[in-house]
Design a protein around this motif. Structure first.
Motif, mmCIF file in Angstrom:
data_model
loop_
_atom_site.group_PDB
_atom_site.id
_atom_site.type_symbol
_atom_site.label_atom_id
_atom_site.label_comp_id
_atom_site.label_asym_id
_atom_site.label_seq_id
_atom_site.Cartn_x
_atom_site.Cartn_y
_atom_site.Cartn_z
ATOM 1 N N GLU A 54 8.688 4.877 -0.187
ATOM 2 C CA GLU A 54 7.826 3.693 -0.307
ATOM 3 C C GLU A 54 8.161 2.879 -1.558
ATOM 4 O O GLU A 54 8.045 1.656 -1.568
ATOM 5 N N LEU A 55 8.590 3.561 -2.600
ATOM 6 C CA LEU A 55 8.914 2.897 -3.870
ATOM 7 C C LEU A 55 9.982 1.811 -3.691
ATOM 8 O O LEU A 55 9.717 0.633 -3.969
ATOM 9 N N PRO A 56 11.203 2.124 -3.196
ATOM 10 C CA PRO A 56 12.163 1.039 -2.961
ATOM 11 C C PRO A 56 11.765 0.124 -1.807
ATOM 12 O O PRO A 56 12.076 -1.075 -1.843
ATOM 13 N N VAL A 57 11.089 0.664 -0.792
ATOM 14 C CA VAL A 57 10.718 -0.170 0.359
ATOM 15 C C VAL A 57 9.799 -1.306 -0.094
ATOM 16 O O VAL A 57 9.994 -2.470 0.274
ATOM 17 N N ALA A 58 8.795 -1.000 -0.905
ATOM 18 C CA ALA A 58 7.857 -2.031 -1.354
ATOM 19 C C ALA A 58 8.600 -3.123 -2.122
ATOM 20 O O ALA A 58 8.324 -4.318 -1.970
ATOM 21 N N MET A 92 4.135 6.574 -8.205
ATOM 22 C CA MET A 92 2.682 6.639 -8.306
ATOM 23 C C MET A 92 2.119 5.248 -8.585
ATOM 24 O O MET A 92 1.042 4.894 -8.092
ATOM 25 N N LEU A 93 2.860 4.446 -9.353
ATOM 26 C CA LEU A 93 2.457 3.063 -9.619
ATOM 27 C C LEU A 93 2.364 2.296 -8.293
ATOM 28 O O LEU A 93 1.389 1.588 -8.026
ATOM 29 N N THR A 94 3.387 2.459 -7.467
ATOM 30 C CA THR A 94 3.404 1.773 -6.176
ATOM 31 C C THR A 94 2.195 2.197 -5.329
ATOM 32 O O THR A 94 1.521 1.355 -4.724
ATOM 33 N N TYR A 95 1.916 3.498 -5.318
ATOM 34 C CA TYR A 95 0.773 3.992 -4.535
ATOM 35 C C TYR A 95 -0.549 3.384 -5.047
ATOM 36 O O TYR A 95 -1.412 3.016 -4.267
ATOM 37 N N SER A 96 -0.710 3.299 -6.357
ATOM 38 C CA SER A 96 -1.997 2.822 -6.880
ATOM 39 C C SER A 96 -2.146 1.313 -6.682
ATOM 40 O O SER A 96 -3.249 0.773 -6.756
ATOM 41 N N SER A 97 -1.033 0.610 -6.397
ATOM 42 C CA SER A 97 -1.135 -0.833 -6.168
ATOM 43 C C SER A 97 -1.849 -1.129 -4.848
ATOM 44 O O SER A 97 -2.272 -2.255 -4.616
ATOM 45 N N ALA A 100 -3.649 -2.580 -11.707
ATOM 46 C CA ALA A 100 -3.857 -3.895 -12.316
ATOM 47 C C ALA A 100 -2.829 -4.906 -11.805
ATOM 48 O O ALA A 100 -3.143 -6.070 -11.590
ATOM 49 N N GLY A 101 -1.590 -4.458 -11.611
ATOM 50 C CA GLY A 101 -0.535 -5.374 -11.175
ATOM 51 C C GLY A 101 -0.601 -5.689 -9.687
ATOM 52 O O GLY A 101 -0.164 -6.739 -9.248
ATOM 53 N N LYS A 102 -1.123 -4.741 -8.892
ATOM 54 C CA LYS A 102 -1.269 -4.907 -7.450
ATOM 55 C C LYS A 102 0.019 -5.284 -6.738
ATOM 56 O O LYS A 102 -0.002 -5.944 -5.700
ATOM 57 N N MET A 103 1.146 -4.902 -7.303
ATOM 58 C CA MET A 103 2.412 -5.176 -6.634
ATOM 59 C C MET A 103 3.336 -3.974 -6.768
ATOM 60 O O MET A 103 2.963 -2.964 -7.357
ATOM 61 N N ASP A 104 4.541 -4.115 -6.232
ATOM 62 C CA ASP A 104 5.523 -3.034 -6.292
ATOM 63 C C ASP A 104 5.944 -2.753 -7.744
ATOM 64 O O ASP A 104 5.504 -3.445 -8.667
ATOM 65 N N ALA A 105 6.840 -1.772 -7.902
ATOM 66 C CA ALA A 105 7.263 -1.300 -9.233
ATOM 67 C C ALA A 105 7.690 -2.442 -10.151
ATOM 68 O O ALA A 105 7.342 -2.472 -11.325
ATOM 69 N N VAL A 106 8.471 -3.375 -9.618
ATOM 70 C CA VAL A 106 8.992 -4.453 -10.444
ATOM 71 C C VAL A 106 7.958 -5.574 -10.569
ATOM 72 O O VAL A 106 7.687 -6.083 -11.662
ATOM 73 N N LEU A 136 -5.181 12.002 -1.317
ATOM 74 C CA LEU A 136 -4.333 12.939 -0.574
ATOM 75 C C LEU A 136 -2.874 12.502 -0.628
ATOM 76 O O LEU A 136 -1.965 13.319 -0.749
ATOM 77 N N ALA A 137 -2.653 11.179 -0.551
ATOM 78 C CA ALA A 137 -1.274 10.685 -0.598
ATOM 79 C C ALA A 137 -0.659 10.939 -1.971
ATOM 80 O O ALA A 137 0.508 11.346 -2.073
ATOM 81 N N ALA A 138 -1.441 10.708 -3.029
ATOM 82 C CA ALA A 138 -0.922 10.950 -4.375
ATOM 83 C C ALA A 138 -0.689 12.447 -4.592
ATOM 84 O O ALA A 138 0.308 12.855 -5.195
ATOM 85 N N MET A 139 -1.596 13.269 -4.073
ATOM 86 C CA MET A 139 -1.378 14.719 -4.150
ATOM 87 C C MET A 139 -0.148 15.098 -3.331
ATOM 88 O O MET A 139 0.639 15.961 -3.718
ATOM 89 N N GLY A 140 0.007 14.437 -2.187
ATOM 90 C CA GLY A 140 1.181 14.696 -1.343
ATOM 91 C C GLY A 140 2.466 14.378 -2.080
ATOM 92 O O GLY A 140 3.453 15.095 -1.973
#
Ligand code: PHE
Ligand code: NA
Length: 450
Positions: free
Chosen positions: A330-334, A239-244, A72-78, A20-24
């Motif tokens: 969430e992307l920059p916050v993470a 979306m990467l951040t969400y899947s982490s 796979a990375g389980k972390m934020d974008a960077v 739902l969050a990814a759809m959101g």
């Protein structure tokens, strides 16, 4: 914090919550405000057809690619890139994503602020009847006003920040659990209502009867690809951040297809909603960005109980904008949370403030700073073009190269979690060859301004 190892990192409570969050994130102003006017300008049904092809041929495979990196990375974008490719420059993809997310939310919050203001005008009844000079003049007066739009934009950002501060499970997941079903019900209601209008058939024909000759127009492809990227939220690592935040057992492929289908469904429903109304009232479908803020209010005004329809429509628009804004913030916050070692609250306050400062510029670009223009584009247009035409496709291209060529074939397939060997091969061919070629063509043509 223990985030470094991924242990103890905030997580989605359920797989449905993640979906739902990814759809959101996907369903937003891009579907309801941008899709109808871009489709209207670029050939209606022909555009829809090309758009659908891009979404499922390139968009969904790239979305899976982006999800794979995060899970796979389980972390934020960077951090995810640093973990999967230590001592390389791949993490710059994540830095570009963080910057892109800040820029998109800066202008997104301007349009979201207008939406809340319009909602307020419908709730008070002010827009139930046409204002002096008409809805066009009212919209112009509103966007050129230096201070009032900033207030509504700030309000929108504060609501977004309050939710993001509460974290993944109890903030973003909870909010989307309410926003998405609510949004679905309101959209279906609006589309159903649209179909009952006289002349709705013409709107449906415009959206569903392709004019094959338009397939020769290169601009249709350019617009359709840009819209597909923006709409699916691909290329900036949101979306990467969400899947982490996914648990190991929650698999990616089904969720990816679900997001693609849902985003498309919402775009089509928005198209039905807008074009049935537009044709039923004899308005030009090619009216451009103001479609939602000028044309729809005029249409609502001449409908029975149009004021209430206006309330429903702008509630829906604000909900859609909010669920997307959550992922953009969430992307920059993470990233800030991890690298500066700050609490989530402090990181959110910092990211939100930066975004508001850029957002002020985007808003003033319609009024006292409207002289700041490049090629007829104001500040908001420039932010929109820079992100949609450059940052998103470039990010998508880099992620396709990263997973398709940098990672080993075995790793790529393992991270994608695709089980069928046939689908594994199709996916690899797309991210290795098809997507990069198409993206390069589109980016080069758009950079050359063709
Ligand atoms: N997909 C969102 C929309 O359609 C916009 C968005 C782009 C959100 C990129 C997050 C990341 O409105
Ligand atoms: Na979208």
């Amino acid at each position: 914090m223990s985030q470094q190892s991924g242990i103890g990192q905030d997580q989605w409570k359920t797989r449905l919550g993640f979906m739902l969050a990814a759809m959101g994130s996907a369903v937003g102003l891009g579907n309801i405000w941008r899709f109808p006017y871009v489709a209207g300008e670029s050939g209606g049904a022909t555009f829809l057809l090309v758009y659908l092809a891009f979404v499922f041929l390139i968009g969904v495979p790239l979305l899976l690619t982006e999800f794979s990196i995060g899970k796979a990375g389980k972390m934020d974008a960077v951090g995810s890139f640093k973990k999967l490719a230590p001592n390389t420059k791949w993490h710059l993809t994540g830095i570009m994503g963080v910057i892109g997310g800040i820029l998109i939310l800066s202008f997104y919050s301007v349009v979201a602020g207008w939406s809340i203001f319009y909602l307020y005008q419908y709730v008070t009844g002010a827009f139930w009847t046409e204002p002096d000079g008409g809805f066009g003049a009212a919209f112009d007066a509103w966007i050129t006003n230096p201070l009032a739009p900033l207030f509504w934009q700030a309000l929108f950002l504060i609501v977004t920040m309050v939710i993001v501060m509460r974290g993944i499970g109890s903030g973003i997941e909870r909010a989307n659990n309410i926003l998405m079903p609510g949004l679905a019900i309101l959209m279906i209601f609006m589309a159903g209502y649209g179909m009952t209008l006289d002349g709705a058939g013409e709107g449906l024909a415009f959206l569903f009867t392709p004019d094959w000759s338009k397939l020769a127009d290169p601009n249709v492809y350019l617009m359709a690809l840009g819209q597909a990227f923006f709409s699916l939220s691909i290329g900036i690592c949101g979306m990467l951040t969400y899947s982490s935040y996914l648990k190991e057992k929650d698999k990616l492929p089904a969720a990816t297809v679900g997001v693609g289908l849902m985003d498309t469904l919402f775009a089509v429903i928005a198209g039905v909603m807008v074009f049935t109304a537009v044709f039923s009232f004899g308005v030009e479908p090619t009216s451009g960005p103001p479609l939602v803020f000028i044309i729809l209010p005029s249409i609502f005004e001449s409908m029975p109980a149009g004021g209430l329809i206006g309330v429903v429509f702008f509630v829906l628009l604000v909900m859609a904008a909010l669920s997307s804004a959550l992922s953009l913030l969430e992307l920059p916050v993470a990233y800030i949370h991890r690298t500066l070692g700050l609490t989530r609250k402090a990181a959110t306050a910092i990211a939100g403030s930066i975004i508001f400062v850029f957002g002020i510029a985007a808003s003033l670009g319609f009024g006292i700073w409207s002289h700041i223009q490049v090629n007829g584009n104001n500040i908001l247009d420039m932010m929109d073009n820079l992100t949609a035409n450059i940052i998103l496709p470039l990010g998508g291209l880099l992620m396709a190269f990263f997973v398709g060529w940098y990672l080993t074939r075995d790793k790529a397939i393992q991270f994608s979690e695709i089980e069928s060997p046939l689908l594994q091969n199709i996916w690899l061919i797309i991210i290795r060859f098809v997507a990069p070629v198409v993206l390069l063509i589109i980016m080069v043509t758009s950079l050359l301004g063709i």
